[in-house]
Design an enzyme around this catalytic site. Sequence first.
Site, PDB file in Angstrom:
ATOM      1  N   GLU A   1      44.992 -15.641 -38.994  1.00 47.50           N
ATOM      2  CA  GLU A   1      45.807 -15.011 -40.030  1.00 47.50           C
ATOM      3  C   GLU A   1      45.313 -15.420 -41.423  1.00 47.50           C
ATOM      4  O   GLU A   1      45.278 -14.601 -42.349  1.00 47.50           O
ATOM      5  CB  GLU A   1      47.274 -15.429 -39.903  1.00 47.50           C
ATOM      6  CG  GLU A   1      47.932 -15.049 -38.577  1.00 47.50           C
ATOM      7  CD  GLU A   1      47.765 -16.102 -37.483  1.00 47.50           C
ATOM      8  OE1 GLU A   1      46.682 -16.716 -37.392  1.00 47.50           O
ATOM      9  OE2 GLU A   1      48.710 -16.307 -36.709  1.00 47.50           O
TER      10      GLU A   1
ATOM     11  N   ARG B   1      27.820 -20.911 -18.705  1.00 53.52           N
ATOM     12  CA  ARG B   1      27.915 -22.354 -18.963  1.00 53.52           C
ATOM     13  C   ARG B   1      28.376 -22.617 -20.393  1.00 53.52           C
ATOM     14  O   ARG B   1      29.157 -23.521 -20.653  1.00 53.52           O
ATOM     15  CB  ARG B   1      26.556 -23.018 -18.737  1.00 53.52           C
ATOM     16  CG  ARG B   1      26.175 -23.171 -17.288  1.00 53.52           C
ATOM     17  CD  ARG B   1      24.796 -23.808 -17.184  1.00 53.52           C
ATOM     18  NE  ARG B   1      24.454 -24.114 -15.795  1.00 53.52           N
ATOM     19  CZ  ARG B   1      23.325 -24.707 -15.441  1.00 53.52           C
ATOM     20  NH1 ARG B   1      22.422 -25.042 -16.358  1.00 53.52           N
ATOM     21  NH2 ARG B   1      23.077 -24.965 -14.162  1.00 53.52           N
TER      22      ARG B   1
ATOM     23  N   GLY C   1      27.944 -28.050  -4.498  1.00 57.76           N
ATOM     24  CA  GLY C   1      27.472 -27.209  -3.428  1.00 57.76           C
ATOM     25  C   GLY C   1      28.597 -26.591  -2.587  1.00 57.76           C
ATOM     26  O   GLY C   1      29.749 -26.535  -3.003  1.00 57.76           O
TER      27      GLY C   1
HETATM   28  C1  AOF Z   1      47.700 -19.082 -34.875  1.00 54.75           C
HETATM   29  N1  AOF Z   1      46.525 -18.508 -35.230  1.00 54.75           N
HETATM   30  O1  AOF Z   1      44.312 -18.351 -35.103  1.00 54.75           O
HETATM   31  C2  AOF Z   1      45.350 -19.947 -33.737  1.00 54.75           C
HETATM   32  C3  AOF Z   1      46.604 -20.500 -33.331  1.00 54.75           C
HETATM   33  O2  AOF Z   1      45.421 -27.817 -34.649  1.00 54.75           O
HETATM   34  P1  AOF Z   1      45.614 -26.454 -35.212  1.00 54.75           P
HETATM   35  O3  AOF Z   1      46.343 -26.444 -36.510  1.00 54.75           O
HETATM   36  O4  AOF Z   1      44.348 -25.647 -35.285  1.00 54.75           O
HETATM   37  O5  AOF Z   1      46.607 -25.672 -34.215  1.00 54.75           O
HETATM   38  C4  AOF Z   1      46.195 -25.346 -32.924  1.00 54.75           C
HETATM   39  C5  AOF Z   1      47.308 -24.614 -32.214  1.00 54.75           C
HETATM   40  O6  AOF Z   1      47.690 -23.470 -32.981  1.00 54.75           O
HETATM   41  C6  AOF Z   1      46.878 -24.059 -30.859  1.00 54.75           C
HETATM   42  O7  AOF Z   1      47.109 -24.979 -29.819  1.00 54.75           O
HETATM   43  C7  AOF Z   1      47.765 -22.824 -30.724  1.00 54.75           C
HETATM   44  O8  AOF Z   1      49.071 -23.172 -30.322  1.00 54.75           O
HETATM   45  C8  AOF Z   1      47.806 -22.326 -32.156  1.00 54.75           C
HETATM   46  N2  AOF Z   1      46.637 -21.468 -32.393  1.00 54.75           N
HETATM   47  N3  AOF Z   1      47.734 -20.021 -33.895  1.00 54.75           N
HETATM   48  O9  AOF Z   1      48.730 -18.753 -35.436  1.00 54.75           O
HETATM   49  C9  AOF Z   1      45.352 -18.899 -34.721  1.00 54.75           C
HETATM   50  N4  AOF Z   1      44.176 -20.399 -33.245  1.00 54.75           N
HETATM   51 ZN    ZN Z   2      48.272 -20.614 -37.176  1.00 55.68          ZN
END
Ligand code: AOF
Ligand code: ZN
Length: 343
Positions: free
Chosen positions: A52, A186, A287
């Site tokens: 965002e 990977r 394996g």
């Molecule tokens: C959002 N928009 O693009 C993402 C979200 O440690 P931080 O601040 O980066 O927060 C990570 C957490 O935020 C992640 O575990 C998930 O709950 C949320 N990710 N939220 O609004 C984003 N990547």
């Molecule tokens: Zn966020």
Amino acid sequence: MLDEFFMRRALELAALGRTSTAPNPMVGCVITYGGRIIGEGWHQQYGGPHAEVNAIRSVADPALLPDATVYVTLEPCSHYGKTPPCADLLVQHQVRRVVVANQDPNPLVQGRGLSRLREAGIAVEVGLLAQEGAHLNRRFFTFLEKHRPYIVLKWAQTADGYLARSNYDSKWISSSLSRRLVHRWRAEEAAILVGSRTAEHDNPRLNVRDWKGPDPVRVVIDRELRLSPSLYLFDGTQPTLCYNTQKSETRPTATFVKLASEGTPLLVQLVEDLHQRRLMSLFVEGGSALLSHFLEAGLWDEARVFVSPQRFGEGIAAPVLRHVPYQKQHLKEDELRIYYPTF
Ligand code: AOF
Ligand code: ZN
């Protein structure tokens, strides 16, 4: 219809974070005004700005935001993590409407982001392309909901169902194209596991050579610590975890982790430890015995099987997935089958 079109675009953006956001989810965001896109962004890097934030920054004329719709693949966060809450950012800009694919299962968020938006008078809709979003972030959702990594099993077998010849020679079952695809895979998983017999017979490097992307953490099970320190696995070029029942010790070449030899099954202990280390997904390359153990324990989320046109006539039998439906693709010589468990 337009809503769906913009959400698909947001999912496409999210997927650009495929190899760089774990253990965070992949998130994409599209901002529209009058049916046109005025901003786009995605979560590019673990620890970096959320989708965002990048999308809002990309908008040339912020005066349009109060009449804008924001499409975001995951519920905007409500917590102070490595970045401030995205829900607050959208409230500050007083956007008109927010459309979300999936609610965030993170206990720090879990609906609080949505309520914050609604309390501020923003129209909120949840669930558009939720299945697609859940598939894209299947590793993240499994990790949070099951408290273990997402487990992908992979093997290559001959048309007559063998994984290797009786002398364990399994080189060159699949084609070079299939082997290159494995390198791409990977790069997409946090950790990669082999059993001790595979480590010994194949001496794999378990890194990403035929594709561009990050190397996974290497993981090996060596109960009695019998593996030779001269294997590539212990060359110190990549973090390596060696699970055993003898000792815990950190060395420059590997971290040795002792598991209990009785009680909780070894594989369960292993995936719990990987969860604690925040490794969100596990790619199991063999394996055959190890793959079968995961299948029998019901401890898997996806199996990717290459079937080559060759026939061995004898050898080590490939694991069998009876009555599990699969999707089929043709890759030059080989057929690729992707199975998802039905339990
Ligand atoms: C959002 N928009 O693009 C993402 C979200 O440690 P931080 O601040 O980066 O927060 C990570 C957490 O935020 C992640 O575990 C998930 O709950 C949320 N990710 N939220 O609004 C984003 N990547
Ligand atoms: Zn966020």
